[in-house]
Enzyme design. Structure first.
Site, PDB file in Angstrom:
ATOM      1  N   VAL A  12     100.332  26.660  43.580  1.00 39.46           N
ATOM      2  CA  VAL A  12     101.552  26.553  44.390  1.00 39.46           C
ATOM      3  C   VAL A  12     102.551  27.658  44.021  1.00 39.46           C
ATOM      4  O   VAL A  12     103.116  28.321  44.903  1.00 39.46           O
ATOM      5  CB  VAL A  12     102.208  25.157  44.239  1.00 39.46           C
ATOM      6  CG1 VAL A  12     103.457  25.054  45.102  1.00 39.46           C
ATOM      7  CG2 VAL A  12     101.220  24.057  44.621  1.00 39.46           C
ATOM      8  N   LYS A 100     105.100  15.844  42.325  1.00 37.53           N
ATOM      9  CA  LYS A 100     105.329  14.453  42.752  1.00 37.53           C
ATOM     10  C   LYS A 100     105.375  13.468  41.583  1.00 37.53           C
ATOM     11  O   LYS A 100     106.055  12.445  41.653  1.00 37.53           O
ATOM     12  CB  LYS A 100     104.244  14.016  43.735  1.00 37.53           C
ATOM     13  CG  LYS A 100     102.833  14.197  43.229  1.00 37.53           C
ATOM     14  CD  LYS A 100     101.971  14.889  44.235  1.00 37.53           C
ATOM     15  CE  LYS A 100     100.658  15.307  43.633  1.00 37.53           C
ATOM     16  NZ  LYS A 100      99.843  16.079  44.528  1.00 37.53           N
ATOM     17  N   GLU A 124     110.613  18.616  48.947  1.00 36.92           N
ATOM     18  CA  GLU A 124     109.866  18.477  50.207  1.00 36.92           C
ATOM     19  C   GLU A 124     108.360  18.522  49.995  1.00 36.92           C
ATOM     20  O   GLU A 124     107.597  17.776  50.613  1.00 36.92           O
ATOM     21  CB  GLU A 124     110.286  19.598  51.169  1.00 36.92           C
ATOM     22  CG  GLU A 124     109.582  19.596  52.503  1.00 36.92           C
ATOM     23  CD  GLU A 124     109.895  18.362  53.323  1.00 36.92           C
ATOM     24  OE1 GLU A 124     111.042  18.192  53.739  1.00 36.92           O
ATOM     25  OE2 GLU A 124     108.974  17.542  53.533  1.00 36.92           O
ATOM     26  N   GLY A 129     102.530  17.749  51.349  1.00 40.25           N
ATOM     27  CA  GLY A 129     102.313  19.207  51.266  1.00 40.25           C
ATOM     28  C   GLY A 129     103.152  19.977  52.253  1.00 40.25           C
ATOM     29  O   GLY A 129     104.384  19.987  52.182  1.00 40.25           O
ATOM     30  N   GLU A 185      89.403  17.277  41.935  1.00 42.27           N
ATOM     31  CA  GLU A 185      89.518  17.764  40.563  1.00 42.27           C
ATOM     32  C   GLU A 185      88.394  17.200  39.713  1.00 42.27           C
ATOM     33  O   GLU A 185      87.790  16.188  40.057  1.00 42.27           O
ATOM     34  CB  GLU A 185      90.876  17.349  39.994  1.00 42.27           C
ATOM     35  CG  GLU A 185      92.019  18.076  40.699  1.00 42.27           C
ATOM     36  CD  GLU A 185      93.373  17.706  40.126  1.00 42.27           C
ATOM     37  OE1 GLU A 185      93.429  17.167  39.021  1.00 42.27           O
ATOM     38  OE2 GLU A 185      94.359  17.983  40.824  1.00 42.27           O
ATOM     39  N   LYS A 200     103.395   8.782  46.276  1.00 41.46           N
ATOM     40  CA  LYS A 200     103.998   9.337  47.494  1.00 41.46           C
ATOM     41  C   LYS A 200     104.618   8.243  48.363  1.00 41.46           C
ATOM     42  O   LYS A 200     105.705   8.437  48.907  1.00 41.46           O
ATOM     43  CB  LYS A 200     102.936  10.125  48.261  1.00 41.46           C
ATOM     44  CG  LYS A 200     102.539  11.408  47.515  1.00 41.46           C
ATOM     45  CD  LYS A 200     101.285  12.014  48.113  1.00 41.46           C
ATOM     46  CE  LYS A 200     100.942  13.335  47.467  1.00 41.46           C
ATOM     47  NZ  LYS A 200      99.611  13.816  47.881  1.00 41.46           N
ATOM     48  N   GLY A 299      97.210  22.574  49.368  1.00 43.25           N
ATOM     49  CA  GLY A 299      96.779  23.957  49.566  1.00 43.25           C
ATOM     50  C   GLY A 299      97.908  24.920  49.223  1.00 43.25           C
ATOM     51  O   GLY A 299      99.086  24.581  49.329  1.00 43.25           O
TER      52      GLY A 299
HETATM   53  N1  LIG Z   1      97.728  22.503  44.600  1.00 40.12           N
HETATM   54  C1  LIG Z   1      98.222  21.871  45.653  1.00 40.12           C
HETATM   55  O1  LIG Z   1      97.733  21.995  46.771  1.00 40.12           O
HETATM   56  C2  LIG Z   1      99.413  20.955  45.496  1.00 40.12           C
HETATM   57  C3  LIG Z   1      99.919  20.289  46.625  1.00 40.12           C
HETATM   58  C4  LIG Z   1     101.058  19.481  46.504  1.00 40.12           C
HETATM   59  C5  LIG Z   1     101.647  19.325  45.253  1.00 40.12           C
HETATM   60  N2  LIG Z   1     101.103  19.956  44.160  1.00 40.12           N
HETATM   61  C6  LIG Z   1     101.765  19.762  42.866  1.00 40.12           C
HETATM   62  O2  LIG Z   1     102.348  20.997  42.479  1.00 40.12           O
HETATM   63  C7  LIG Z   1     102.303  21.124  41.043  1.00 40.12           C
HETATM   64  C8  LIG Z   1     101.552  22.407  40.672  1.00 40.12           C
HETATM   65  O3  LIG Z   1     100.221  22.300  41.160  1.00 40.12           O
HETATM   66  P1  LIG Z   1      99.203  23.535  41.146  1.00 40.12           P
HETATM   67  O4  LIG Z   1      98.024  23.080  41.903  1.00 40.12           O
HETATM   68  O5  LIG Z   1      99.884  24.768  41.521  1.00 40.12           O
HETATM   69  O6  LIG Z   1      98.843  23.563  39.583  1.00 40.12           O
HETATM   70  P2  LIG Z   1      98.194  24.768  38.761  1.00 40.12           P
HETATM   71  O7  LIG Z   1      97.395  25.628  39.665  1.00 40.12           O
HETATM   72  O8  LIG Z   1      97.533  24.174  37.569  1.00 40.12           O
HETATM   73  O9  LIG Z   1      99.465  25.619  38.300  1.00 40.12           O
HETATM   74  C9  LIG Z   1     100.330  25.266  37.262  1.00 40.12           C
HETATM   75  C10 LIG Z   1     100.705  26.548  36.538  1.00 40.12           C
HETATM   76  O10 LIG Z   1     101.739  26.244  35.589  1.00 40.12           O
HETATM   77  C11 LIG Z   1     101.389  26.823  34.351  1.00 40.12           C
HETATM   78  N3  LIG Z   1     101.998  26.070  33.263  1.00 40.12           N
HETATM   79  C12 LIG Z   1     101.664  24.827  32.829  1.00 40.12           C
HETATM   80  N4  LIG Z   1     102.455  24.472  31.792  1.00 40.12           N
HETATM   81  C13 LIG Z   1     103.290  25.515  31.570  1.00 40.12           C
HETATM   82  C14 LIG Z   1     104.331  25.770  30.620  1.00 40.12           C
HETATM   83  N5  LIG Z   1     104.659  24.885  29.687  1.00 40.12           N
HETATM   84  N6  LIG Z   1     104.967  26.950  30.680  1.00 40.12           N
HETATM   85  C15 LIG Z   1     104.637  27.854  31.601  1.00 40.12           C
HETATM   86  N7  LIG Z   1     103.658  27.692  32.511  1.00 40.12           N
HETATM   87  C16 LIG Z   1     103.002  26.527  32.494  1.00 40.12           C
HETATM   88  C17 LIG Z   1      99.878  26.736  34.305  1.00 40.12           C
HETATM   89  O11 LIG Z   1      99.364  27.606  33.349  1.00 40.12           O
HETATM   90  P3  LIG Z   1      97.867  27.315  32.739  1.00 40.12           P
HETATM   91  O12 LIG Z   1      96.930  27.382  33.882  1.00 40.12           O
HETATM   92  O13 LIG Z   1      97.694  28.396  31.746  1.00 40.12           O
HETATM   93  O14 LIG Z   1      97.950  25.938  32.133  1.00 40.12           O
HETATM   94  C18 LIG Z   1      99.516  27.134  35.736  1.00 40.12           C
HETATM   95  O15 LIG Z   1      99.478  28.541  35.895  1.00 40.12           O
HETATM   96  C19 LIG Z   1     101.661  19.834  40.549  1.00 40.12           C
HETATM   97  O16 LIG Z   1     102.671  18.906  40.251  1.00 40.12           O
HETATM   98  C20 LIG Z   1     100.859  19.355  41.744  1.00 40.12           C
HETATM   99  O17 LIG Z   1     100.658  17.959  41.736  1.00 40.12           O
HETATM  100  C21 LIG Z   1     100.021  20.753  44.257  1.00 40.12           C
END
Ligand SMILES: NC(=O)c1ccc[n+]([C@@H]2O[C@H](COP(=O)([O-])OP(=O)(O)OC[C@H]3O[C@@H](n4cnc5c(N)ncnc54)[C@H](OP(=O)(O)O)[C@@H]3O)[C@@H](O)[C@H]2O)c1
Length: 403
Positions: A12, A100, A124, A129, A185, A200, A299
């Protein structure tokens, strides 16, 4: 230019940086000054990224820069996301998030903190999403008395159930395939046990009620017990099985009845056609009647787009709190056992006599290749009555009807 920082350069977060970069011209139509990402915080460096020069590893670099007005928290998880968010709101810096888990656990507290410091906490992207769902409820429907919000809020489980419906496959095999393709996952518990949907629907109920509906109070069932056999019967009924988050307000007691569970949805209902990783949310207002929002519930770009919509809102209201009707006062859930609905039931064949006695108005359901068991649909009964009467049967499964 309004200066922003992104915490977490994952799926994201990297999308947020790109959306702000690529859609700067569109952003300037609403906010002519423009928005600039000054820092990206992550644990890793990204030497091959065009944004590598923005990456920092120390949160204090961002905290101590007085130019930063908006922070996007896209790290996920509770800590350090919670502490980081509080520290920015305390300084009057607005925070926009897709997290969330944090919103469901601490939403009202963070909204109040933002209000006290004349900034905003917006989320939001945390539900649905890319679907502009929360802004629709908070702005376009502010004049409505919303009596029901329900829908498909988790793309992973909807993908699995859609595959099972189309291919007649069983749950375990479909989950494995979804994991191999990156749609689920490696640790899928939060999705398949319904916890993600529960968070949600709790957030939605809180925004609709203006108070706090705790996600721990959402009655929650996942999809792990749904089988290929259930889909065979669903097909003969002209229905499909969908994991829904459901929140209904009782017109007399005004209590909210909130649950997450698999439901049988008729082919005549618009949610029946919400397939694969898509989300669909139905809202019923006392004046607007029914409306439905549909789109990508997850996404990189859809979710990032929703985060950036909040960023623009915050930039346009710098120094002011954007109203979010979500008070810390906790509302008690309505009595689930009083909810009236029909159930589809499968039992061992030798439970037929007992089933006919317990549910005299039942309708028998048959499906090809399903000999050796007895399946039926009940009349409308309360959840409490159903549980009492079904206790004497050798149940194989039971699924609620929607409506
Ligand atoms: N992906 C989706 O489609 C989606 C949709 C809706 C909501 N969300 C929500 O959005 C959030 C992020 O999701 P994502 O899918 O983007 O996750 P992600 O791909 O795992 O990205 C999280 C990023 O944050 C970094 N990070 C974690 N802890 C950190 C810290 N202490 N300091 C600095 N950086 C740190 C991680 O680094 P490392 O990889 O090195 O740990 C990673 O690069 C979550 O809450 C998820 O539930 C995601």
């Amino acid at each position: 230019m309004t200066e922003a920082a992104v915490l977490g350069f994952g799926t994201v977060g990297s999308g947020v940086v790109e959306v702000i970069d690529r859609n700067q011209a569109a952003i300037r139509v609403q906010f002519p000054e423009g928005i600039h990402v000054k820092y990206i915080l992550d644990l890793r460096s990204f030497p091959d990224s065009p944004y590598a020069d923005k990456v920092v590893h120390d949160i204090n670099v961002i905290r101590e820069d007085p130019e930063i007005r908006i922070v996007c928290e896209t790290m996920g998880g509770m800590e350090p996301a919670f502490s980081f968010t509080k520290s920015f709101l305390e300084k009057g810096v607005s925070v926009c998030t897709s997290n969330k888990e944090l919103v469901a656990a601490h939403g009202p507290e963070l909204i109040a903190l933002a209000k006290a410091n004349r900034c905003s906490y917006l989320f939001e992207a945390s539900v649905g999403g890319g679907i502009p769902l929360l802004r629709t409820i908070e702005s376009s429907l502010v004049q409505e008395r919303i009596t029901a919000v329900y829908g498909i809020l988790n793309g992973t489980t909807n993908y699995i159930l859609t595959k099972m419906a189309r291919e007649g496959a069983d749950f375990d095999a479909t989950l494995k395939e979804a994991q191999d393709k990156g749609y689920a996952e490696r640790n899928p518990e939060s999705d398949i046990e319904g916890h993600d949907t529960a968070r949600k629907i709790a957030i939605l109920t809180s925004l609709v009620s203006g108070s706090t509906f705790r996600y721990e109070d959402v009655y929650c069932e996942g999809i792990t017990k749904i089988t290929a056999a259930d889909f065979k019967y669903a097909k003969t009924l002209g229905m499909s099985v969908k994991l829904l988050g459901v929140s209904r307000r009782d017109p007399e007691t005004l209590e909210f009845h909130v649950l997450t569970a698999p439901f049988l949805v008729s082919c005549e209902h618009p949610l029946y056609s919400v397939n694969d990783v898509f989300n669909g949310v139905f809202i019923h207002g006392n004046m607007v009647d029914d409306l439905m929002l549909y789109g990508r519930g997850a996404g990189k770009y859809p979710t990032a787009s929703a985060v950036v919509s909040d960023v623009i809102d915050c930039a346009s209201h710098d120094g002011r709190w954007i109203t979010r009707r979500w008070d810390p006062e906790v509302i008690e859930p309505g009595d689930r056992l009083s909810e009236v609905r029909r159930f589809f039931v499968r039992t061992d064949a030798d439970s037929e006599e007992a089933a006919r006695k317990a549910f005299p108005g039942l309708t028998v359901v048959t499906a090809d290749g399903m000999e050796g068991e007895f399946a039926f649909v009940t009349d409308r009964v309360t959840e409490g009555e159903f549980e009492g009467k079904a206790a004497g049967l050798k149940l194989r499964n039971r699924i609620r009807f929607l409506n």
